[in-house]
Design a protein around this motif. Structure first.
Motif, PDB file in Angstrom:
ATOM      1  N   ARG A  94      -3.973  13.125   5.298  1.00  0.00           N
ATOM      2  CA  ARG A  94      -4.655  11.906   5.091  1.00  0.00           C
ATOM      3  C   ARG A  94      -4.724  11.102   3.594  1.00  0.00           C
ATOM      4  O   ARG A  94      -3.868   9.983   3.133  1.00  0.00           O
ATOM      5  N   THR A 143      -0.290  17.396  17.017  1.00  0.00           N
ATOM      6  CA  THR A 143      -0.412  16.315  15.392  1.00  0.00           C
ATOM      7  C   THR A 143       0.385  17.188  14.875  1.00  0.00           C
ATOM      8  O   THR A 143       1.156  16.592  14.176  1.00  0.00           O
ATOM      9  N   ILE A 203      -1.336  10.108   3.323  1.00  0.00           N
ATOM     10  CA  ILE A 203      -0.385   8.611   4.791  1.00  0.00           C
ATOM     11  C   ILE A 203      -1.547   7.411   3.730  1.00  0.00           C
ATOM     12  O   ILE A 203      -0.796   6.243   4.066  1.00  0.00           O
ATOM     13  N   LEU A 262      -7.353   7.155  12.877  1.00  0.00           N
ATOM     14  CA  LEU A 262      -7.674   8.051  11.900  1.00  0.00           C
ATOM     15  C   LEU A 262      -6.790   8.718  11.123  1.00  0.00           C
ATOM     16  O   LEU A 262      -8.658   8.692  10.147  1.00  0.00           O
ATOM     17  N   PHE A 283      -3.417   8.304  15.795  1.00  0.00           N
ATOM     18  CA  PHE A 283      -3.533   9.524  14.931  1.00  0.00           C
ATOM     19  C   PHE A 283      -3.558   8.494  13.638  1.00  0.00           C
ATOM     20  O   PHE A 283      -3.894   8.809  12.846  1.00  0.00           O
ATOM     21  N   PHE A 284      -3.111   7.759  13.151  1.00  0.00           N
ATOM     22  CA  PHE A 284      -2.532   7.248  12.374  1.00  0.00           C
ATOM     23  C   PHE A 284      -3.692   6.429  11.930  1.00  0.00           C
ATOM     24  O   PHE A 284      -4.560   6.540  10.701  1.00  0.00           O
ATOM     25  N   TRP A 325      -5.210  18.575   7.141  1.00  0.00           N
ATOM     26  CA  TRP A 325      -5.481  17.010   7.162  1.00  0.00           C
ATOM     27  C   TRP A 325      -6.493  16.225   6.178  1.00  0.00           C
ATOM     28  O   TRP A 325      -5.723  15.698   6.146  1.00  0.00           O
ATOM     29  N   HIS A 337       2.561   8.777  16.996  1.00  0.00           N
ATOM     30  CA  HIS A 337       0.929   8.132  16.676  1.00  0.00           C
ATOM     31  C   HIS A 337      -0.013   7.129  16.687  1.00  0.00           C
ATOM     32  O   HIS A 337      -0.709   6.940  15.501  1.00  0.00           O
TER      33      HIS A 337
END
Lengths: 92, 503
Positions: A86, A75, A89, B268, B265-266, A82, B70
């Protein structure tokens, strides 16, 4: 010297046709590597082919049991970042 | 239980469906040469009108992939779900050919066979091309399509053309490597893994080169883009402009599907998908440049049947194992069925153009009054362009905007895109509550019939159920309902509200 596929493999088939030694088997519950046939791509490719296309972190191990794609390597996000990423995002 | 419409729109919306207003309708593609229009006339994925009448199927023969996106999880398989990349069985080329022949014999409306995933069909060229080679020989009346991420496309263009493939879909989410680096963590290129911006740069260059090569050879190219809020939303206008300039004939902007339970991925990481409004606004913004596709259902990679339905369960390997198909006879029957469909389409077109005249005249007769406001209406339909589904059976609703000028298809909304909840996944929300949430923004729902309980709950949520137009053509019925709303004084424009609504 040989690699090993462990639990976590999703049987996506990506590695199987790439192996120059035809060492990968489409076994269940997950694919396996025939240790007698695996050459770690020595003499064929600079990078081991199975590990270079595998989409799942941590499921291909080298002969010492070390993952070729450790957590975070695919990733691009180190595990301790992370949480930070996170939050970023989630704000989009 | 109190039910009200929840403001946040549920689920991933999709491109739309239906008749005149929709993306790749006949008129929107009028600029294309006759030879191209002939190619897409009965292609349910390319022609928005054709999808009412013709069916398609996908076979999954190529599970490996040479890039990582992703929004993709290569493992997930849930039979309740309908979304790209999800598949219940991967077939060998021989099995795939057997399945296609069986389906084509059982569903004469089928015109198109696509290979789309999971994985990238061109990362597995032997399996994909072997399937196409056998099919072009054994079932010459079926159109063949392939969908790819484009990485391996340039080197395979000539091979593809050999197998009589008329259509190719390339997923292009960006033309800027900095955007790409947020979507693609890595690619497999020249026998090694390449990551980050460099990976995106290579992928983009290959996609663009592949697009140019296909167009130069006369192959129809559709471009799929996944709309990812905060990542490529604005950028997709540029993508649309570039791919149009290079000769792509259709652009399909699809909403990101990213739920944590999908394991992407997106999903999560908590990346959200676009709202109905965001998707619609972007499709509109891109539409100035080229034909947009709005009826895409983001179907499973092994979907079978009409868009919006999936009959895959009827054609599992064990069910078709014993079948012997006389394909010559099946082909003759298919030709008859297709001729009948074309005759009825011609008749339907004539009928609906009459309707539009009467809608337009509605405003001309009252020039002094302010223009009535547009209204969103949802329709339950299994296809054929008519209202023919029980409210409770609908797994998706077609959403139309009725205005003083026309009836415009704006999109579809799925009820079952995610697990339907209560039983297996335990999220507690009833199917009806979920459906009402999905219908947010719609004022009317048209269906063939509706039960007493949902009737009351829809009304409580401010949505008027209407079962009076069963079996009528969708656009005609909407026009009638809209006119009735006007006569009842329900269409007074809200103060200052001139902006157009969207799904």
């Amino acid at each position: 010297m040989a690699y090993k596929i462990i639990e976590g493999c999703v049987n996506c088939w990506a590695c199987l046709p790439l192996c120059p030694s035809e060492a990968i088997r489409d076994a269940l519950p997950h694919f396996t590597i025939d240790a007698r046939a695996c050459t770690e791509c020595e003499g064929d490719f600079a990078d081991p082919q199975c590990a270079s296309i595998c989409p799942i972190e941590g499921v291909i191990l080298d002969s010492l049991g070390v993952p070729l794609n450790p957590p975070g390597s695919l990733t691009g996000i180190p595990p301790d970042r992370w949480a930070e990423i996170r939050t970023q995002i989630q704000a989009r | 239980m109190e039910l009200k419409v929840i403001a946040e729109a549920a689920g991933a919306p999709g491109g739309g469906c239906a008749s005149s207003g929709c993306g790749a309708g006949g008129d929107k593609l009028a600029h294309l040469p006759e030879a191209i229009r002939a190619k897409i006339n009965n292609h349910p994925c390319f022609s928005e009108d054709a999808h009412h009448h013709y069916a398609r199927m996908h076979v999954a023969v190529a599970p490996a992939c040479n890039i990582q996106c992703h929004y993709c999880n290569r493992k997930y398989d849930c039979s309740n779900e309908s979304r790209p990349g999800v598949v219940s069985e991967v077939l060998t080329p021989d099995q795939a050919v057997k399945k296609v022949i069986a389906v084509a014999a059982a569903i004469p409306q089928m015109t198109v066979l696509g290979i789309a995933g999971p994985g990238d069909p061109l990362a597995n060229p032997q399996r994909t091309l072997e399937t196409f080679r056998q099919l072009s020989e054994k079932a010459p009346d079926i159109k063949l399509c392939v969908s790819t991420n484009g990485l391996a496309l340039p080197e395979l263009v000539d091979e593809i053309c050999k197998h009589n493939i008329e259509h190719v879909t390339i997923t292009i989410n960006c033309v800027d490597p900095d955007v790409g680096a947020k979507i693609y963590p890595w690619i497999f290129w020249n026998n090694r893994r390449v990551t980050g911006r460099k990976a995106a740069e290579i992928l983009i260059a290959q996609q663009q080169k592949g697009l140019e090569m296909l167009v130069a050879r006369g192959v129809l190219v559709k471009v799929n883009s996944v709309l990812i809020p905060g990542v490529n939303a604005e950028h997709l206008k540029e993508v649309s402009r570039v791919v149009k300039a290079k000769g792509a004939f259709l652009h399909n902007v699809m909403p990101l599907i990213a739920e944590p339970e999908h394991g992407t991925f997106f999903g999560l990481m908590g990346q959200r998908g676009p709202t109905n409004d965001e998707l619609s606004a972007l499709q509109d913004a891109c539409a100035g440049d080229m034909a947009m596709m709005r009826h895409c259902r983001q179907c499973r990679a092994d979907a079978v049947g009409m868009l919006g339905e999936d009959r895959g369960d009827e054609f599992t390997l064990d069910k078709i194992a014993e079948q012997e198909v006389d394909y010559a006879a099946a082909m003759a029957r298919r030709a008859e069925v297709h001729a009948a469909i074309e005759a009825s389409r011609t008749a339907q077109r004539r009928q609906s153009s009459e309707t539009f005249v009467s809608i337009a005249s509605l405003t001309r007769r009252r020039p002094a009054r302010p223009e009535p406001r547009p209204v969103l209406m949802a329709v339950a339909s299994t296809g054929g362009g008519v209202i023919n589904q029980h409210f409770g059976h609908a797994r998706e609703f077609l959403v139309y905007e009725a205005s003083a000028n026309d009836v415009r298809f704006v999109g579809h909304r799925k009820v079952d895109l995610y697990c339907s909840g209560d039983e297996t996944c335990g999220d507690g929300e009833s199917v009806l509550a979920k459906t009402i949430r999905v219908l947010d923004g719609c004022e009317v729902v048209l269906c063939s019939r509706i039960g007493y309980e949902p009737w009351g709950q829809l009304e409580a949520a401010g949505i008027a159920p209407n079962g009076e137009h069963a079996m009528e053509p969708i656009e005609d019925a909407i026009a009638v309902v809209y006119r009735e709303m006007g006569e009842a004084g329900l269409l007074e424009p809200a103060a200052g509200a001139t902006q157009r609504m969207s799904a």
